[in-house]
Design a protein around this motif. Sequence first.
Motif, PDB file in Angstrom:
ATOM      1  N   HIS A 193       0.826  -1.214   0.000  1.00  0.00           N
ATOM      2  CA  HIS A 193       0.000   0.000   0.000  1.00  0.00           C
ATOM      3  C   HIS A 193       0.861   1.264   0.000  1.00  0.00           C
ATOM      4  CE1 HIS A 193      -4.387   1.227   1.027  1.00  0.00           C
ATOM      5  NE2 HIS A 193      -3.834   2.067   0.186  1.00  0.00           N
ATOM      6  N   PHE A 194       2.037   1.198   0.610  1.00  0.00           N
ATOM      7  CA  PHE A 194       2.911   2.380   0.625  1.00  0.00           C
ATOM      8  C   PHE A 194       3.556   2.648  -0.742  1.00  0.00           C
ATOM      9  CE2 PHE A 194       2.950   1.983   5.354  1.00  0.00           C
ATOM     10  CZ  PHE A 194       2.538   3.285   5.636  1.00  0.00           C
ATOM     11  N   VAL A 195       3.616   1.617  -1.593  1.00  0.00           N
ATOM     12  CA  VAL A 195       4.216   1.818  -2.924  1.00  0.00           C
ATOM     13  C   VAL A 195       3.402   2.813  -3.750  1.00  0.00           C
ATOM     14  CG1 VAL A 195       4.967   0.704  -5.076  1.00  0.00           C
ATOM     15  CG2 VAL A 195       5.200  -0.520  -2.914  1.00  0.00           C
ATOM     16  N   VAL A 196       2.095   2.829  -3.555  1.00  0.00           N
ATOM     17  CA  VAL A 196       1.256   3.710  -4.382  1.00  0.00           C
ATOM     18  C   VAL A 196       1.063   5.106  -3.782  1.00  0.00           C
ATOM     19  CG1 VAL A 196       0.019   1.727  -5.352  1.00  0.00           C
ATOM     20  CG2 VAL A 196      -1.002   2.963  -3.455  1.00  0.00           C
ATOM     21  N   THR A 197       1.740   5.397  -2.683  1.00  0.00           N
ATOM     22  CA  THR A 197       1.605   6.743  -2.100  1.00  0.00           C
ATOM     23  C   THR A 197       2.271   7.779  -3.000  1.00  0.00           C
ATOM     24  OG1 THR A 197       3.578   6.360  -0.736  1.00  0.00           O
ATOM     25  CG2 THR A 197       1.424   6.005   0.319  1.00  0.00           C
ATOM     26  N   THR A 198       1.834   9.023  -2.864  1.00  0.00           N
ATOM     27  CA  THR A 198       2.341  10.079  -3.740  1.00  0.00           C
ATOM     28  C   THR A 198       3.841  10.328  -3.537  1.00  0.00           C
ATOM     29  OG1 THR A 198       1.499  11.673  -2.112  1.00  0.00           O
ATOM     30  CG2 THR A 198       0.151  11.299  -4.050  1.00  0.00           C
ATOM     31  N   GLU A 199       4.330  10.108  -2.321  1.00  0.00           N
ATOM     32  CA  GLU A 199       5.761  10.356  -2.056  1.00  0.00           C
ATOM     33  C   GLU A 199       6.672   9.254  -2.566  1.00  0.00           C
ATOM     34  OE1 GLU A 199       3.465  12.370   1.341  1.00  0.00           O
ATOM     35  OE2 GLU A 199       3.362  10.457   0.283  1.00  0.00           O
ATOM     36  N   CYS A 200       6.129   8.080  -2.840  1.00  0.00           N
ATOM     37  CA  CYS A 200       6.952   6.967  -3.322  1.00  0.00           C
ATOM     38  C   CYS A 200       7.430   7.269  -4.743  1.00  0.00           C
ATOM     39  CB  CYS A 200       6.152   5.673  -3.289  1.00  0.00           C
ATOM     40  SG  CYS A 200       7.139   4.237  -3.758  1.00  0.00           S
TER      41      CYS A 200
END
Length: 312
Positions: A193-200
Amino acid sequence: MKTKITEILGIEYPIIQGGMAWVAEYHLAAAVSEAGGLGLIAAASAPAEWVRDQIRQAKALTDKPFGVNIMMLSPNADEVARIVVEEGVKVVTTGAGTPEKYMKMWKEAGVKVVPVVASVAMAKRMERCGADAVVAEGTEAGGHIGETTTMVLVPQVADAVSIPVIAAGGIADGRGIAAAFMLGAQGVQMGTHFVVTTECQVHENYKDSIIKAGDIDTRVTGRSTGHPVRALRNRMTREYLKKEQEGASFEELEQLTLGSLRKAVVDGDVANGSVMLGQSAGLVKEKLSCSELIQKLVQETDALIGGKGFYE
């Protein structure tokens, strides 16, 4: 959401971002930490000085604790282990081997050590050698995996050790976090889920692949070689599994995946690259900032178990 994990790691919420090779760099780590979780920089097999630079860049973006994930098989592990101490990193998570030889140095420097384990035996061994907590990672996770599911691994590890347990593998929303607490965990680690965050910083094609993925869109390659890896079902995994069935040599299979993670993360080639993602991808529907995602997770979890005494 105060638990033993928030206390040990000095963070607001017991949510840790996975140490994903090529993906978990300083932008993501700093954003997760700034939002109240624990961000991780993945050292993978990167040169030690690259890791030092990443640590310094993260420090420029946040004054909250973040960690470094060290792959014990890396040829640079010795050097990275020292850099962590020199740069004052607060937390180290480890994978692909045992961190025992670095324990004395890390402990003396006040570093919290949290190995990722896939079995009860490894969890007990890590507790004996001085680990502060363990991440019990089920086979639902993306990337390099063990064979036991999160649902059965977490409670058995929680029963076997007295240090806190962090659940990982298949967790992407508040329901998963609530379930992890019910199973005996004191926190969760999430990657997909963190892979699709804007900061990734990964290629947008990689993020879109995760959002489009359904419940059966991952495949595990490398079981025959003893190095199972979960990734998106695509041209590369089909070719790999075909060769594996035909009895291809380890060298031949290795050749097939050489540079494939970089191909997916950097170049956005999601057909021929290795798009590592967990089975929870089917639960990931939108791109949010790290702060929005963590707040959403906290609200969902609180709605389910907030009043039931699961936090300290």
